[in-house]
Motif scaffolding. Structure first.
Motif, short mmCIF file in Angstrom:
data_model
loop_
_atom_site.label_atom_id
_atom_site.label_comp_id
_atom_site.label_asym_id
_atom_site.label_seq_id
_atom_site.Cartn_x
_atom_site.Cartn_y
_atom_site.Cartn_z
N SER A 104 14.27 13.96 -6.97
CA SER A 104 14.28 12.56 -7.19
C SER A 104 13.14 12.06 -6.92
CB SER A 104 15.45 11.84 -6.62
OG SER A 104 15.20 12.36 -5.16
N THR A 105 12.44 12.44 -5.74
CA THR A 105 11.10 11.95 -5.28
C THR A 105 9.90 12.40 -6.30
OG1 THR A 105 11.49 12.37 -2.94
CG2 THR A 105 9.25 12.35 -3.61
N ILE A 106 9.91 13.33 -6.86
CA ILE A 106 8.96 13.80 -7.75
C ILE A 106 8.96 12.83 -9.03
CG2 ILE A 106 8.41 15.62 -9.76
CD1 ILE A 106 7.44 15.87 -6.78
N ARG A 107 10.30 12.64 -9.46
CA ARG A 107 10.73 11.82 -10.56
C ARG A 107 10.24 10.27 -10.32
NH1 ARG A 107 15.51 13.05 -10.84
NH2 ARG A 107 15.35 14.68 -12.37
N ARG A 108 10.23 10.03 -9.33
CA ARG A 108 10.05 8.44 -8.63
C ARG A 108 8.34 8.40 -8.70
NH1 ARG A 108 12.15 8.13 -4.26
NH2 ARG A 108 10.28 8.68 -2.99
N ASP A 109 7.86 9.54 -8.41
CA ASP A 109 6.46 9.61 -8.45
C ASP A 109 5.77 9.49 -9.51
OD1 ASP A 109 6.07 9.67 -5.53
OD2 ASP A 109 6.13 11.90 -5.41
N ALA A 123 0.82 -1.10 -0.16
CA ALA A 123 0.04 0.04 0.02
C ALA A 123 0.92 1.27 -0.03
CB ALA A 123 -0.94 0.07 1.33
N ILE A 124 0.39 2.22 -0.73
CA ILE A 124 0.91 3.37 -0.79
C ILE A 124 0.98 4.44 0.66
CG2 ILE A 124 1.19 5.86 -1.90
CD1 ILE A 124 0.29 4.56 -4.38
N ARG A 125 1.82 4.88 1.16
CA ARG A 125 1.83 5.61 2.58
C ARG A 125 1.10 6.72 2.12
NH1 ARG A 125 7.23 4.40 2.12
NH2 ARG A 125 7.65 6.52 1.80
N THR A 126 0.41 7.08 3.28
CA THR A 126 -0.64 8.23 3.36
C THR A 126 0.15 9.57 2.76
OG1 THR A 126 -1.75 7.36 5.10
CG2 THR A 126 -2.36 9.80 4.48
N GLY A 127 1.37 9.83 3.14
CA GLY A 127 2.03 10.88 2.61
C GLY A 127 2.32 11.06 1.28
N THR A 128 2.90 9.73 0.98
CA THR A 128 3.19 9.48 -0.64
C THR A 128 1.94 9.77 -1.41
OG1 THR A 128 4.88 8.06 -0.14
CG2 THR A 128 3.80 8.12 -2.43
N LEU A 129 0.58 9.26 -0.91
CA LEU A 129 -0.64 9.28 -1.65
C LEU A 129 -1.07 10.85 -1.68
CD1 LEU A 129 -3.03 8.06 -2.91
CD2 LEU A 129 -4.26 7.60 -0.76
N ARG A 130 -0.80 11.42 -0.60
CA ARG A 130 -1.36 12.91 -0.76
C ARG A 130 -0.48 13.75 -1.56
NH1 ARG A 130 -0.51 13.98 4.26
NH2 ARG A 130 -2.65 13.10 5.11
N ARG A 131 0.83 13.59 -1.65
CA ARG A 131 1.67 14.11 -2.46
C ARG A 131 1.08 14.00 -3.91
NH1 ARG A 131 6.15 12.01 -0.99
NH2 ARG A 131 6.24 10.63 -2.45
N ALA A 177 8.77 19.86 -7.56
CA ALA A 177 9.49 19.93 -6.57
C ALA A 177 9.30 21.11 -5.80
CB ALA A 177 11.02 19.41 -6.87
N ALA A 178 9.66 22.22 -6.34
CA ALA A 178 9.54 23.35 -5.95
C ALA A 178 8.31 23.87 -5.20
CB ALA A 178 10.06 24.66 -6.63
N GLU A 179 7.23 23.40 -5.75
CA GLU A 179 5.89 23.89 -5.39
C GLU A 179 5.42 22.83 -4.16
OE1 GLU A 179 2.06 25.70 -5.47
OE2 GLU A 179 4.04 26.23 -6.69
N LEU A 180 5.98 21.78 -4.25
CA LEU A 180 5.50 20.69 -3.33
C LEU A 180 6.78 20.75 -2.16
CD1 LEU A 180 3.92 17.85 -5.61
CD2 LEU A 180 2.71 19.88 -4.20
N SER A 239 -3.53 17.03 -9.21
CA SER A 239 -4.10 18.41 -9.49
C SER A 239 -3.36 19.44 -10.01
CB SER A 239 -4.42 18.78 -8.09
OG SER A 239 -5.02 19.97 -7.85
N LEU A 240 -2.05 19.48 -9.73
CA LEU A 240 -1.36 20.62 -10.56
C LEU A 240 -1.21 20.08 -11.98
CD1 LEU A 240 1.57 21.07 -7.95
CD2 LEU A 240 -0.08 22.70 -8.58
N LEU A 241 -1.10 19.07 -12.24
CA LEU A 241 -0.78 18.33 -13.74
C LEU A 241 -2.09 18.94 -14.70
CD1 LEU A 241 1.57 15.24 -13.43
CD2 LEU A 241 2.01 17.73 -14.07
N LYS A 242 -3.13 18.88 -13.88
CA LYS A 242 -4.46 19.04 -14.72
C LYS A 242 -4.55 20.37 -15.14
CE LYS A 242 -7.16 15.61 -12.22
NZ LYS A 242 -8.32 15.34 -11.29
N SER A 243 -3.73 21.26 -14.96
CA SER A 243 -3.70 22.62 -15.50
C SER A 243 -2.76 22.82 -16.57
CB SER A 243 -3.11 23.54 -14.34
OG SER A 243 -1.59 23.53 -14.02
N GLY A 244 -1.97 21.72 -17.04
CA GLY A 244 -1.13 21.55 -17.98
C GLY A 244 0.24 20.94 -17.71
N THR A 245 1.18 21.29 -18.66
CA THR A 245 2.45 20.63 -18.27
C THR A 245 3.04 21.12 -17.26
OG1 THR A 245 2.45 19.63 -20.66
CG2 THR A 245 4.41 19.60 -19.32
#
Length: 241
Positions: free
Chosen positions: A37-42, A2-10, A29-32, A16-22
């Motif tokens: 590396s975490t964003i790349r894995r996500d 199971a994906i951890r709660t923090g990872t799921l929320r991120r 990474a800066a916004e969140l 949500s951000l990507l629904k506004s475009g690319t």
């Protein structure tokens, strides 16, 4: 597992951000407030599950499409009218005979203002622009062929590239999804970016018509502009390069 709660929320925040475009990995990474590396894995795992589509250096939400031309015509209408009026200054003088008008919601407004310029030859890849100008007292109109975008109603592809490589214009008026003084014009696809780059190479001067909301956007592809290109937004003209 199971994906951890923090990872799921991120990942929910990423989607949500990507629904506004690319968005780029660095910007996400800066916004969140996390590492690239975490964003790349996500993004890798979200792409595998079909939630996002990876782009060069970033991603967009699966199913995201550019708003259709009719919808974009109403967005920032006052700014676009101001831009089109200022653009007329680049058509003054007897040295301007042949112009290129890009497909787009702001260039359509410029087309409306030159409907009776029978001294001009207008090359365009925009269906609405060709129809608006094709009347007995209007400019000579040359329509560039190619594959028609369902969103912008502009042509791209091999046939378009072939034609653009064989013309020369005094002024090219270009639209854009994004504008950056260093990178040039941003577009959602490589085909669109290539089209902008090609016509810029074939123009004596390049004038970009785009309101200020286009600054700082993240897109999939960039078209470099030649030195001295001009960007007109609702605040005036800015020369770059």
């Amino acid at each position: 597992m199971a994906i951890r709660t923090g990872t799921l929320r991120r990942r929910e925040d990423i989607l949500s951000l990507l629904k506004s475009g690319t968005w780029t990995i660095a910007r996400l990474a800066a916004e969140l407030g996390t590492s690239e590396s975490t964003i790349r894995r996500d993004l890798r795992e979200m792409a595998e599950s079909g939630d996002v589509i990876r782009t060069i250096g970033g991603a967009t939400a699966a199913g995201y499409v550019e708003p259709p031309l009719g919808q974009r015509m109403e967005h920032n209408a006052v700014a676009k009218d101001t831009i089109a009026t200022w653009a007329l200054g680049h058509l003054a003088g007897s040295s301007v005979r042949t112009v290129f008008l890009d497909a787009g919601s702001t260039t359509v407004r410029l087309a409306d203002r030159i409907r009776d310029r029978d001294d001009l030859t207008v090359v365009t890849r925009g269906l609405e622009i060709a129809l608006a100008l094709a009347h007995p007292r209007g400019p000579k109109v040359i329509m560039i062929g190619g594959e028609v975008s369902t969103m912008s109603h502009g042509t791209t592809g091999a046939l378009s590239d072939h034609a653009l490589g064989r013309i020369h214009v005094d002024v090219a008026f270009l639209g854009a999804d994004a504008v950056d003084p260093r990178n040039g014009l941003g577009e959602p696809t490589l085909d669109e970016a290539r089209t902008k780059e090609l016509i810029a190479e074939r123009a004596r001067s390049v004038v970009v018509l785009a309101d200020s909301s286009k600054s700082g956007r993240e897109v999939a592809a960039w078209a470099p502009m030649p030195p001295g290109w001009v960007w007109i937004d609702e605040h005036g003209s800015h020369t770059h390069g």
